[in-house]
Design an enzyme around this catalytic site. Structure first.
Site, PDB file in Angstrom:
ATOM      1  N   CYS A   1      -9.502   5.413  10.986  1.00 44.22           N
ATOM      2  CA  CYS A   1      -8.822   4.799   9.842  1.00 44.22           C
ATOM      3  C   CYS A   1      -9.690   3.742   9.165  1.00 44.22           C
ATOM      4  O   CYS A   1      -9.355   3.271   8.083  1.00 44.22           O
ATOM      5  CB  CYS A   1      -7.487   4.189  10.275  1.00 44.22           C
ATOM      6  SG  CYS A   1      -7.642   2.822  11.449  1.00 44.22           S
TER       7      CYS A   1
ATOM      8  N   HIS B   1      -2.138 -13.596  10.072  1.00 47.08           N
ATOM      9  CA  HIS B   1      -1.919 -12.182   9.784  1.00 47.08           C
ATOM     10  C   HIS B   1      -3.052 -11.403  10.439  1.00 47.08           C
ATOM     11  O   HIS B   1      -4.229 -11.724  10.269  1.00 47.08           O
ATOM     12  CB  HIS B   1      -1.920 -11.935   8.276  1.00 47.08           C
ATOM     13  CG  HIS B   1      -1.941 -10.485   7.910  1.00 47.08           C
ATOM     14  ND1 HIS B   1      -0.842  -9.671   8.040  1.00 47.08           N
ATOM     15  CD2 HIS B   1      -2.930  -9.705   7.426  1.00 47.08           C
ATOM     16  CE1 HIS B   1      -1.156  -8.448   7.645  1.00 47.08           C
ATOM     17  NE2 HIS B   1      -2.426  -8.444   7.273  1.00 47.08           N
TER      18      HIS B   1
ATOM     19  N   HIS C   1      -1.265  -4.332  11.028  1.00 54.32           N
ATOM     20  CA  HIS C   1       0.018  -3.632  11.153  1.00 54.32           C
ATOM     21  C   HIS C   1       0.024  -2.764  12.405  1.00 54.32           C
ATOM     22  O   HIS C   1      -1.030  -2.418  12.928  1.00 54.32           O
ATOM     23  CB  HIS C   1       0.270  -2.763   9.915  1.00 54.32           C
ATOM     24  CG  HIS C   1       0.496  -3.578   8.685  1.00 54.32           C
ATOM     25  ND1 HIS C   1      -0.537  -4.036   7.913  1.00 54.32           N
ATOM     26  CD2 HIS C   1       1.635  -4.024   8.112  1.00 54.32           C
ATOM     27  CE1 HIS C   1      -0.049  -4.741   6.905  1.00 54.32           C
ATOM     28  NE2 HIS C   1       1.270  -4.758   7.004  1.00 54.32           N
TER      29      HIS C   1
ATOM     30  N   ASP D   1       1.667   6.056  15.459  1.00 54.16           N
ATOM     31  CA  ASP D   1       0.827   7.259  15.481  1.00 54.16           C
ATOM     32  C   ASP D   1      -0.397   7.092  16.382  1.00 54.16           C
ATOM     33  O   ASP D   1      -1.454   7.641  16.127  1.00 54.16           O
ATOM     34  CB  ASP D   1       0.413   7.642  14.067  1.00 54.16           C
ATOM     35  CG  ASP D   1      -0.392   6.563  13.357  1.00 54.16           C
ATOM     36  OD1 ASP D   1      -0.631   5.481  13.947  1.00 54.16           O
ATOM     37  OD2 ASP D   1      -0.783   6.787  12.199  1.00 54.16           O
TER      38      ASP D   1
ATOM     39  N   ARG E   1      -0.330   2.290  17.519  1.00 54.55           N
ATOM     40  CA  ARG E   1      -1.666   2.011  16.988  1.00 54.55           C
ATOM     41  C   ARG E   1      -1.606   0.666  16.278  1.00 54.55           C
ATOM     42  O   ARG E   1      -1.014   0.542  15.222  1.00 54.55           O
ATOM     43  CB  ARG E   1      -2.121   3.084  16.002  1.00 54.55           C
ATOM     44  CG  ARG E   1      -3.428   2.723  15.285  1.00 54.55           C
ATOM     45  CD  ARG E   1      -3.916   3.847  14.388  1.00 54.55           C
ATOM     46  NE  ARG E   1      -2.990   4.234  13.361  1.00 54.55           N
ATOM     47  CZ  ARG E   1      -3.054   3.852  12.071  1.00 54.55           C
ATOM     48  NH1 ARG E   1      -4.019   3.050  11.658  1.00 54.55           N
ATOM     49  NH2 ARG E   1      -2.153   4.276  11.202  1.00 54.55           N
TER      50      ARG E   1
ATOM     51  N   CYS F   1      -3.393  -1.527  14.123  1.00 57.33           N
ATOM     52  CA  CYS F   1      -4.474  -1.424  13.146  1.00 57.33           C
ATOM     53  C   CYS F   1      -4.779  -2.849  12.672  1.00 57.33           C
ATOM     54  O   CYS F   1      -3.989  -3.450  11.941  1.00 57.33           O
ATOM     55  CB  CYS F   1      -4.027  -0.526  11.999  1.00 57.33           C
ATOM     56  SG  CYS F   1      -5.292  -0.198  10.786  1.00 57.33           S
TER      57      CYS F   1
END
Length: 142
Positions: A61, A98, A101, A105, A112, A114
């Site tokens: 990704c 932050h 996310h 999947d 996951r 990410c």
């Protein structure tokens, strides 16, 4: 003065935008996307341990992806309605940075995480003791 004000002022522009303004760095053009060494990933602001290389995988990704946090209670999940969709944002518990996310999947139907490289610092296994993370070395014993 807030606990992390000095650290926040020392962040690079991309680190500040990601951790404090909920930005997302560019995929495939970030520091830890291709990192394969053993070690831990810590919050760039609080220095709290968030993830380990043992749970990192290539999700194709463009961002570092992990199956789980290093320990419980280091990540807070929030609903994120930006980008005209519902996602689950993840933030560090200690500094409220932050991070990225979490999606459903991951490998074997798991999660996951990410994560933006700009929200992390990587401590290679060989530097963990000198950096004050000796307690995590036992994770890498086989």
């Amino acid at each position: 003065m807030k606990k992390y004000d000095k650290t926040i002022k020392s962040l690079t522009p991309i680190q500040f935008e990601v951790t404090q303004k909920n930005a997302t760095e560019r995929p495939f053009e970030n520091e830890y996307h291709n990192e394969v060494r053993d070690g831990i990933y810590i919050d760039i602001v609080s220095k709290e341990v968030l993830f380990t290389s043992l749970d990192k995988f290539d999700a194709h990704c463009g961002w570092p992806s992990f199956t789980k946090p290093a320990k419980d209670n280091t990540i807070v999940e929030r609903k994120d309605y930006s980008q005209f969709m519902l996602r689950t944002e993840v933030r560090s518990t200690e500094s409220n940075s932050h991070l990225g996310h979490v999606f459903n999947d991951g490998p074997n139907g798991g999660l996951r995480y990410c994560i933006n490289s700009a929200s992390l610092s990587f401590i290679p296994k060989e530097n963990m003791e000198e950096k004050g993370y000796k307690e995590y070395l036992n994770l890498f014993k086989k």
